[in-house]
Scaffold this motif. Structure first.
Motif, mmCIF file in Angstrom:
data_model
loop_
_atom_site.group_PDB
_atom_site.id
_atom_site.type_symbol
_atom_site.label_atom_id
_atom_site.label_comp_id
_atom_site.label_asym_id
_atom_site.label_seq_id
_atom_site.Cartn_x
_atom_site.Cartn_y
_atom_site.Cartn_z
ATOM 1 N N ILE A 19 -20.256 14.821 2.475
ATOM 2 C CA ILE A 19 -18.814 13.675 2.446
ATOM 3 C C ILE A 19 -18.314 13.840 3.348
ATOM 4 C CG2 ILE A 19 -17.145 13.927 1.285
ATOM 5 C CD1 ILE A 19 -18.281 15.355 -1.394
ATOM 6 N N THR A 70 -14.876 12.788 -5.691
ATOM 7 C CA THR A 70 -14.077 12.524 -6.424
ATOM 8 C C THR A 70 -14.470 11.931 -7.774
ATOM 9 O OG1 THR A 70 -13.134 11.522 -4.688
ATOM 10 C CG2 THR A 70 -13.187 9.637 -6.268
ATOM 11 N N ASN A 71 -14.307 11.969 -8.715
ATOM 12 C CA ASN A 71 -15.431 12.730 -10.333
ATOM 13 C C ASN A 71 -15.255 11.121 -11.622
ATOM 14 O OD1 ASN A 71 -14.498 15.327 -10.508
ATOM 15 N ND2 ASN A 71 -16.592 14.952 -9.969
ATOM 16 N N THR A 73 -14.978 7.751 -13.581
ATOM 17 C CA THR A 73 -15.867 7.140 -14.011
ATOM 18 C C THR A 73 -15.933 6.899 -15.399
ATOM 19 O OG1 THR A 73 -18.045 7.139 -14.243
ATOM 20 C CG2 THR A 73 -16.938 8.778 -14.763
ATOM 21 N N SER A 108 -21.363 12.787 -12.373
ATOM 22 C CA SER A 108 -19.979 12.583 -13.249
ATOM 23 C C SER A 108 -19.897 13.157 -14.751
ATOM 24 C CB SER A 108 -18.175 11.674 -12.916
ATOM 25 O OG SER A 108 -17.741 12.234 -13.396
ATOM 26 N N ASP A 134 -25.462 16.408 -10.635
ATOM 27 C CA ASP A 134 -23.999 16.106 -9.634
ATOM 28 C C ASP A 134 -24.119 17.909 -9.080
ATOM 29 O OD1 ASP A 134 -21.667 14.448 -10.391
ATOM 30 O OD2 ASP A 134 -21.349 16.111 -9.816
ATOM 31 N N SER A 136 -20.783 18.543 -8.733
ATOM 32 C CA SER A 136 -19.904 19.781 -9.323
ATOM 33 C C SER A 136 -19.678 20.099 -10.555
ATOM 34 C CB SER A 136 -18.306 18.693 -9.497
ATOM 35 O OG SER A 136 -17.531 19.604 -9.964
ATOM 36 N N ASN A 210 -21.634 4.917 -6.838
ATOM 37 C CA ASN A 210 -20.459 5.377 -6.699
ATOM 38 C C ASN A 210 -20.477 7.050 -5.495
ATOM 39 O OD1 ASN A 210 -19.155 2.829 -6.933
ATOM 40 N ND2 ASN A 210 -19.619 3.152 -9.497
ATOM 41 N N TYR A 214 -19.506 7.531 0.102
ATOM 42 C CA TYR A 214 -18.983 8.773 0.394
ATOM 43 C C TYR A 214 -19.439 9.780 2.266
ATOM 44 C CZ TYR A 214 -16.078 8.575 -3.758
ATOM 45 O OH TYR A 214 -15.262 8.849 -5.130
ATOM 46 N N PHE A 215 -20.958 8.840 1.900
ATOM 47 C CA PHE A 215 -21.654 9.279 3.332
ATOM 48 C C PHE A 215 -21.482 8.892 4.245
ATOM 49 C CE2 PHE A 215 -23.963 11.380 -0.896
ATOM 50 C CZ PHE A 215 -22.646 12.368 -0.842
#
Ligand SMILES: C[S@@+](CC[C@H](N)C(=O)[O-])C[C@H]1O[C@@H](n2cnc3c(N)ncnc32)[C@H](O)[C@@H]1O
Length: 263
Positions: A19, A70-71, A73, A108, A134, A136, A210, A214-215
């Motif tokens: 990220i 950031t989750n 969805t 997510s 994921d 997280s 989505n 971030y990459f």
């Protein structure tokens, strides 16, 4: 937050998750980290940084990545992808395929993989498994409960809503996914910025929507290489309509609507 502390966090977050945070993200990072400061009763970001670096278990790094990701969805997000998916799954069934391998990367809280699982189960009742991954842990735990505030399933077509049962949860109506669907989704932690991916192909369909936003391009390129490697010839990669593979070298055929096919 002092600039050098922010820079250090950015470096670690980028290295560990891919990220990329720019300097206008200072307020975002500060507010996300504040959650960890409160949980640990630590006074400021510098002390938290030291605490995390000294944590040999690596647990606090996972907690940091949890609060950073950031989750956002929701059910039936970018619905044309699910309509397309239902058609493709149906076509595979009509062609006599007995099993489909589907991976939902960056899944997510589960709305996306459960929807994929419902559609798959309706056409492959005895042989439908979805892998959902994921970075997280917190969000994976939440996803595996399969429990959502009742209004959130209203965006789904009625014939898919029937796979949920409305239950009372702390005095409010919540939608609980049917156990047979819940059991057909395997939730696992997988960091998309660690290569190679520890997965066995070949896969028929990969949804990865989505998260690439971030990459940076070099990381996206490596991801697409992995997806291409894991897909069976003729298999599909679906990314978000807000993302694109422009600037990335790959051998996939662009079918439009952010859907790509391995040739
Ligand atoms: C905005 S959500 C997208 C959810 C869903 N795919 C959708 O389109 O609605 C992005 C997800 O990517 C996950 N994520 C962020 N960095 C990741 C990484 N390096 N590896 C795996 N997942 C990551 C986040 O935890 C988050 O759940």
């Amino acid at each position: 937050m002092e600039q050098h502390v922010f820079d250090e966090f950015c470096k670690i977050i980028h290295r560990e998750s891919g990220i990329a945070l720019t300097s206008e993200k200072v307020p975002l990072l500060t507010s996300r980290i504040a959650r960890r400061l409160r949980a640990l009763k630590i006074e400021d970001e510098k002390r938290y940084l030291d605490y995390m670096l000294q944590d040999k278990t690596g647990e606090e790094l996972i907690n940091l990545l949890d609060v950073i990701s950031t989750n956002t969805t929701y059910f039936w997000r970018e619905e044309s992808h699910f309509e397309w998916y239902a058609e493709v799954v149906n076509r595979f069934r009509n062609e006599g395929k007995e099993e489909l391998k589907v991976w939902c990367a960056a899944s997510s809280s589960g709305e996306e993989p459960y929807t994929l699982a419902i559609i798959l189960k309706s056409m492959f009742p005895n042989n439908s498994k979805i892998l959902a991954t994921d970075i997280s842990m917190t969000i994976l735990q939440r996803a595996s409960r399969g429990l959502y505030p009742a209004p959130s399933i209203e965006t789904l077509p009625k014939n898919l809503q029937k796979y949920f049962k409305i239950v009372d949860h702390e005095g409010e109506p919540w939608a609980q996914i049917h156990p047979s669907i819940q059991q057909s989704v395997l939730f696992k932690r997988l960091n998309l910025s660690n290569f190679p991916y520890p997965l066995k192909g070949p896969l028929d369909i990969i949804f990865c929507r989505n998260v690439m936003i971030y990459f940076q391009t070099d990381l996206r390129a490596k991801m697409v290489q992995q997806f291409e490697r894991l897909l069976v010839p003729g298999g599909y990669l679906v990314i978000s309509k807000t993302e694109s593979l422009i600037g990335i070298q790959h051998g996939l055929r662009n079918l439009g609507n952010s859907i790509y096919q391995r040739v």
